[in-house]
Design a protein around this motif. Structure first.
Motif, short mmCIF file in Angstrom:
data_model
loop_
_atom_site.label_atom_id
_atom_site.label_comp_id
_atom_site.label_asym_id
_atom_site.label_seq_id
_atom_site.Cartn_x
_atom_site.Cartn_y
_atom_site.Cartn_z
N SER A 1 0.85 -1.18 0.00
CA SER A 1 0.00 0.00 0.00
C SER A 1 0.89 1.24 0.00
CB SER A 1 -0.90 0.01 1.24
OG SER A 1 -1.83 -1.06 1.20
N ARG B 1 -9.01 2.37 4.81
CA ARG B 1 -9.50 1.60 3.67
C ARG B 1 -8.34 1.03 2.85
NH1 ARG B 1 -13.44 3.24 -1.45
NH2 ARG B 1 -14.42 1.19 -1.54
N ASN B 2 -7.38 1.87 2.54
CA ASN B 2 -6.22 1.44 1.75
C ASN B 2 -5.53 0.26 2.41
OD1 ASN B 2 -3.65 1.22 0.56
ND2 ASN B 2 -3.51 3.40 0.16
N ILE C 1 -7.45 -3.16 2.59
CA ILE C 1 -7.44 -3.89 1.32
C ILE C 1 -6.14 -4.67 1.19
CG2 ILE C 1 -7.38 -3.63 -1.20
CD1 ILE C 1 -9.15 -1.09 -0.78
N ILE D 1 -1.39 -0.60 -4.07
CA ILE D 1 -2.72 -0.08 -3.73
C ILE D 1 -2.58 1.37 -3.27
CG2 ILE D 1 -4.76 -0.43 -2.28
CD1 ILE D 1 -3.41 -3.35 -1.85
N LEU E 1 -4.11 -1.20 -7.98
CA LEU E 1 -5.51 -1.01 -7.60
C LEU E 1 -5.65 0.39 -7.01
CD1 LEU E 1 -7.93 -3.49 -5.97
CD2 LEU E 1 -7.78 -1.18 -5.05
N GLN F 1 -7.98 2.65 -5.08
CA GLN F 1 -9.20 2.57 -4.29
C GLN F 1 -9.92 3.91 -4.29
OE1 GLN F 1 -6.44 3.27 -2.62
NE2 GLN F 1 -6.97 4.65 -0.96
N PRO G 1 -13.70 -2.06 -3.70
CA PRO G 1 -12.51 -1.22 -3.43
C PRO G 1 -12.32 -0.05 -4.38
CG PRO G 1 -11.95 -3.52 -3.16
CD PRO G 1 -13.34 -3.50 -3.71
N ILE G 2 -12.63 -0.23 -5.67
CA ILE G 2 -12.35 0.84 -6.63
C ILE G 2 -13.42 1.92 -6.65
CG2 ILE G 2 -10.98 -0.70 -8.09
CD1 ILE G 2 -13.35 -0.73 -10.05
N ASN H 1 -11.12 -6.90 -9.40
CA ASN H 1 -10.76 -5.80 -8.51
C ASN H 1 -11.11 -6.06 -7.05
OD1 ASN H 1 -9.61 -3.91 -10.40
ND2 ASN H 1 -11.66 -3.63 -11.22
#
Length: 829
Positions: free
Chosen positions: A38, A53-54, A57, A530, A566, A568, A610-611, A680
């Protein structure tokens, strides 16, 4: 009934994981690897919901792969240099270093409180001297390779922060941090030749198709902005050339086919011609030009058109017509040569400007569309080129210009070289020494790192390093005479452009080397990167560039750093991004205090894919907590076992079969969500499947109660306990990446943690024992029947006739249509 106490459970497991070093990667391991990363945070002192959140994930991915016996590198650190620390030093009367390190320690504790499975051994801070040492070595190696140079340039300058700003840091003409009006200032700056890698940066995006977001790839391609076109010279008429000392304007255009429609030329406010003629202009025009210069590039792109007639003319290279030259706010000095040929009949921007200032508009291409017409057409009134169109016209005009010495076909880029020097204290010092005799030279490698003096006063006025009594005093690395050390520090994008490579080297080697090629060769590429979409251009572009440069300097053999990306979505509250100014901030610490980490994690991964953007919902948080409590409380329905119970499926009724099916559907969904990257990582669908499975297990309680009330069937009760145990064995394994604390607690209690591993899918549990068939007559549905899935076609049709006999009694069946697993249709007459 058991009582769920998250504080006790979470503290217990966080301390145990820390004590056992549960999340450290193995070095020199034969295992397959996963590098989950991340984007690291700035040490502001407190994490926000975007961080939560990041990191949740990334943590879910890291935990999933650990349970499947992968060697997982999941590090964290801090992007620790930068202007905010200096601003905080002024505000809180402290030192940037002490403020930064205190914040890092506070945030590390918050990470642990969330149960994030970061490697503690690979924790780094970009402000640490060892990190600075190797970064300065990279700088010197790039300088010696000719990839770094120094030149004067007009730059965005914040008078308040006393530093240069990138175009992206100028918002509405003001500094992005302090809201001060930005001005233009000519200064010596250091630049990295990122343009030297423009073609490779562009070409290698093809290898990321299907692995990075299409939106990010488009943004990267547009930022690099490769274009083919004509570069030609529009000579200044003699008197103008004499006054300015400039003989011609260098013009780049991708539409050479429109050159016969040029009616004026426009230059950027910063163009050398403007500077040469500035003193001869009226005060009103000078003020207008200065205002344009002090407006950031981003604001100019959307601002109303504004211009000043310079009062000079140029000759059209093909027609010899005299054309006026205007200063225009829409022309940027950092694209092409800062001068454009304006074709108002075939360019919307040029048309708008010409209409505003009543300049001629000349159609150069055939078209039935109203002007401005930007589509292609045959060239008009153009001598030998008349009637040509598209690429043929452009190629012919370019060849003509080349053969007559008027210009040449060139490739141009929107991408500009990267300015990396900043006039601030809290950054990595640039390792250059200025000698009056020898010029600018890199510091000797044995003198690295050049570290910051701590005895400085941070006032916000200028760069403290310039005023420090000893910092700028140095000896020339070549002649040994007294010299001046560079006081500029590096752009913080330098630090974030190689930290992912540093993580991939065992921290026990960090003092001895920047990167260990063997370690990096094992861990790279980053399998999943991420972070927020706001980093889609600059950080990712610089990180890709730095990876290629360090490859060419011999540090590793990779072209691209991030195999998958990814991006987010943001966390919103009341439809807006959380911000103190909007009064809609939810503090993670408040949620952890009220509900615990597992609830926060579950909500973050369940509320939205997530996205996508995530809208904060208090009821959703309550619901997440309620599910965890139920999961914990009903664990008493399972029994202690180190293995999945053996279940005689022939003994199961429909409720029991449904419960098992839902459990294994959740396991199947887990495998799909984690391994089918193109989805995703839609954890919300996995969590929903787990909730369905739990509800199906809960239905066994009602069946068991009914069984006791009627005949006290002990076999049924035993099978139910088996199914509960099987269900928890699997569900706790599935949910561990999402709500790890409660899963470890229950798994230890019931299964001695033996279930926290990869579990094989029982496909027989997913098979339906019955199939439901619709019965239609002449296409109209009349009935529905459930039949054993083992029943053959003839038996199914016979059963369908029985079920539909009242509609078939007085008719003749002309045709029987059988659709497996779906319907039987009778065509009657």
């Amino acid at each position: 009934m058991r009582s769920y106490n998250p504080k006790t459970i979470e503290k217990k497991w966080q301390e145990r994981w820390e004590r056992e070093g549960a999340f450290e990667p193995e070095w020199d391991s034969p295992k397959p690897k996963k590098y989950i990363l991340s984007m690291f945070p700035y040490p502001s002192g407190a994490i926000h919901m975007g961080h939560v959140r990041n990191y949740c994930i990334g943590d879910a991915l890291a935990r999933y792969y650990r349970m499947r016996s992968f060697n997982v590198l999941h590090p964290i650190g801090f992007d620790a240099f930068g202007m905010p620390a200096e601003n905080a030093a002024i505000k809180h009367n402290t030192h940037p270093k002490s403020w930064t390190y205190a914040n890092m320690e506070a945030m590390r504790k918050e990470f642990a409180t969330l149960g994030l499975s970061f490697s503690r051994g690979q924790d780094l801070a970009t402000c640490d001297p060892t990190y600075t040492k190797w970064e300065q070595k990279f700088f010197i190696e790039m300088w010696e390779k000719g990839l770094i140079y120094r030149k004067k340039a007009l730059l965005n300058w914040c008078p308040n922060d006393q530093t240069v700003l990138a175009n992206e840091q100028v918002i509405d003409g003001k500094c992005w941090r302090c809201d001060t009006q930005v001005v233009q200032k000519e200064m010596e700056q250091y630049y990295i030749k990122i343009t030297h890698y423009a073609d490779e940066l562009l070409a290698d995006l093809a290898s990321l198709e299907g692995k990075w977001s299409p939106q990010v790839l488009v943004m990267q391609r547009n930022w690099i902005g490769k274009s083919h076109g004509l570069q030609c010279r529009f000579p200044l008429e003699s008197s103008a050339a004499k006054r300015s000392g400039i003989e011609s304007l260098e013009i780049f255009t991708t539409r050479a086919d429109t050159i016969f429609g040029v009616t004026y030329c426009a230059v950027a406010p910063e163009h050398p011609l403007v500077k040469a003629l500035f003193d001869s202009l009226s005060r009103e025009h000078q003020e207008s030009i200065t205002a344009m210069q002090n407006t950031g590039a981003r604001e100019r792109a959307t601002a109303p058109k504004q211009g000043v007639d310079l009062g000079v003319q140029v000759l059209h290279p093909l027609t010899n017509e005299l054309l006026p030259v205007w200063v225009a706010n829409f022309v940027l000095m950092d694209y092409g040569s800062g001068a454009v040929m304006s074709v108002p009949a075939h360019d919307e921007r040029d048309f708008e400007f010409a209409s505003l200032y009543h300049l001629p508009i000349k159609q150069a291409l055939e078209s039935s569309e109203p002007l401005p017409c930007t589509s292609e057409g045959a060239v008009l009134d153009s001598g030998a080129f008349h009637g040509l169109s598209g690429d043929y016209a452009r190629e012919a005009i370019i060849k003509h210009c080349e053969s007559h010495g008027l210009g040449e076909g060139v490739v141009n880029y929107r991408l500009r070289d990267w300015g990396v020097s900043r006039q601030r204290y809290w950054g990595a010092p640039i390792p250059i020494v200025h000698c009056e005799d020898c010029g600018a030279l890199p510091e000797r490698l044995e003198n690295l790192p050049i570290t910051l003096p701590e005895d400085v006063s941070i006032t916000g006025e200028g760069n403290p390093l310039e005023k420090h009594p000893t910092f700028t005093k140095a000896l020339c690395p070549k002649c040994g005479k007294p010299a001046r050390r560079e006081s500029d520090t590096m752009d913080t994008f330098m630090e974030s452009s190689w930290y992912f490579l540093r993580y991939a080297t065992n921290s026990t080697k960090w003092e001895k080397c920047a990167l260990d090629s063997s370690d990096v060769g094992y861990w790279l590429q980053v399998d999943e990167y991420i972070g927020g979409i706001e980093h889609a251009i600059l950080h990712l572009l610089y990180a890709r560039f730095f990876t290629k440069v360090l490859r060419d300097l011999g540090y590793h053999g990779f072209n691209e750093p991030f195999a998958h990306l990814l991006t987010q979505g943001m966390v919103l509250k009341d439809g807006a991004k959380m911000a103190k100014s909007k009064g809609n901030v939810i503090n993670p610490s408040d949620i952890l205090q009220a509900y615990g980490a597992d609830t926060a994690r579950l909500f973050m991964l369940f509320a939205a894919p997530p996205i996508k953007e995530l809208e904060w919902n208090d009821n959703g948080v309550e619901g997440a907590n309620r599910f965890i409590r139920r999961l914990y409380e009903r664990a008493q329905n399972a029994y202690v076992s180190k293995e999945i119970p053996a279940i005689d499926t022939n003994m199961l009724d429909s409720v029991q079969k449904t419960a098992r099916k839902k459990i294994y559907e959740a396991l199947q969904k887990s495998q799909e969500v984690f391994t089918k990257r193109q989805n995703n990582y839609n954890f919300n669908t996995l969590i929903a499947a787990c909730m369905e499975a739990f509800n199906a297990l809960h239905a066994l309680e009602s069946e068991e109660k009914g069984s006791r009330d009627s005949d006290g069937n002990s076999d049924r009760i035993k099978i139910n306990a088996d199914i509960w145990t099987e269900g928890y064995y699997i569900l706790l394994s599935i949910l561990e990446p999402i709500i790890p604390h409660v899963c470890w607690e229950l798994s230890e209690e019931l299964f001695a943690l033996e279930n926290l591993r990869e579990i094989a899918l029982d496909s027989s549990a997913l098979a339906d024992s019955e199939k439901t068939y619709a019965i239609t007559i002449n296409g109209k549905k009349r009935a529905e029947i459930a039949l054993p899935s083992t029943m053959g076609k003839d038996e199914i049709i016979a059963q369908a006739k029985l079920a539909a006999q009242k509609w078939l009694a007085d008719v003749t069946i002309k045709k029987e249509i059988f659709v497996p697993d779906k319907l039987v249709n009778f065509v009657v007459g």
